[in-house]
Design an enzyme around this catalytic site. Sequence first.
Site, PDB file in Angstrom:
ATOM      1  N   CYS A 130       0.970  -1.297  -0.028  1.00 26.79           N
ATOM      2  CA  CYS A 130       0.048   0.116  -0.075  1.00 26.79           C
ATOM      3  C   CYS A 130       0.891   1.254  -0.113  1.00 26.79           C
ATOM      4  O   CYS A 130       1.384   1.673   1.058  1.00 26.79           O
ATOM      5  CB  CYS A 130      -0.856   0.021   1.274  1.00 26.79           C
ATOM      6  SG  CYS A 130      -2.148   1.301   1.156  1.00 26.79           S
ATOM      7  N   CYS A 133      -0.733   4.047   2.036  1.00 21.37           N
ATOM      8  CA  CYS A 133      -0.269   3.788   3.472  1.00 21.37           C
ATOM      9  C   CYS A 133       1.056   4.064   4.038  1.00 21.37           C
ATOM     10  O   CYS A 133       1.364   4.546   5.265  1.00 21.37           O
ATOM     11  CB  CYS A 133      -0.462   2.268   3.969  1.00 21.37           C
ATOM     12  SG  CYS A 133      -2.377   1.779   3.461  1.00 21.37           S
ATOM     13  N   ASP A 134       2.061   3.502   3.252  1.00 23.17           N
ATOM     14  CA  ASP A 134       3.384   3.356   3.786  1.00 23.17           C
ATOM     15  C   ASP A 134       4.577   4.480   3.040  1.00 23.17           C
ATOM     16  O   ASP A 134       5.470   4.512   3.491  1.00 23.17           O
ATOM     17  CB  ASP A 134       4.037   2.171   3.631  1.00 23.17           C
ATOM     18  CG  ASP A 134       3.194   1.106   4.523  1.00 23.17           C
ATOM     19  OD1 ASP A 134       2.491   1.502   5.507  1.00 23.17           O
ATOM     20  OD2 ASP A 134       3.034  -0.058   4.215  1.00 23.17           O
TER      21      ASP A 134
END
Length: 302
Positions: A130, A133-134
């Site tokens: 992701c 996300c990261d």
Amino acid sequence: MYDIVIIGAGPAGLSAAIYARRAAKTVLLLEANSYGGQIVNTPDIENYPVEEHISGFEFAMKLYTQATNLGAQLKFERALSIESAGDKKVVKTAKGAYEAQAVIIATGAENRKLGVEREDDMVGKGVSYCATCDGAFYRNKAVAVVGGGNTAIDDAVYLADIAADVYLIHRREEFRADSATVQKLKEKENVHFVLNSTVSSLVIENKVVGVEVSDKEGNTQTLAVDCLFIAVGRIPENQAFADVLSLDAEGYAEAGEDCITAAEGIFVAGDNRAKEVRQLVTATADGAVAATNAVKYMNSLS
């Protein structure tokens, strides 16, 4: 007999349980593995409203505690099928059968793996599925993205504005992604295309420090990167319920933003639903919507 059986105790399922219990409905959660879903593997969540930084494990624990404190029950059993019996639904597992007036399927989707050695071990240590996300954890660092579809190209475009260098690894010369998005990526000066190539191994020194890439002629090269973002597709966990759900070509359950399926009394919530954005916040939102509409459905029966 329960009012609502929720299949899956990830963020969507647990959120649905919270909303259903606040509506005074009896709730049974059925979970095949462990509660929390894939988010438990995320070391730091920083894009969920209010919680600036929280680990995936802590987030899952808070959701679980909130749902069970409200009275939701959880059983670790894999749901195998759903059968209709008039106004009732029967969810069968290997251990038994559970009746309910409504069922919410919140089984999520599994990231398709590359299959390279120690891939699972390095999740959160230089392997991610992701980018949104990261990606922020790799600001001004070198990263790689593997894949050739819209998700991979979108991830690379997103990361190009964060990372110092982005290597896009794809096994073919051509991309399956939209041509306009590919062109946008090609205009990024810090993006390097590694085509007709596959990731053969990870270079690890307690964490990922590079990836080894092999081309079709068998030549190899090592890319020094701090993270490999894998975007080769996801596998929705809907096959056990294909007889009651309408699935799209990729196996996602067809339901609108109301989370209502074509099967009466059956709802879907989370990453197994056909939708554009799959994030933690949209999973919890789906849970709230599905539970709200399940309650409305039940109330219409009385």
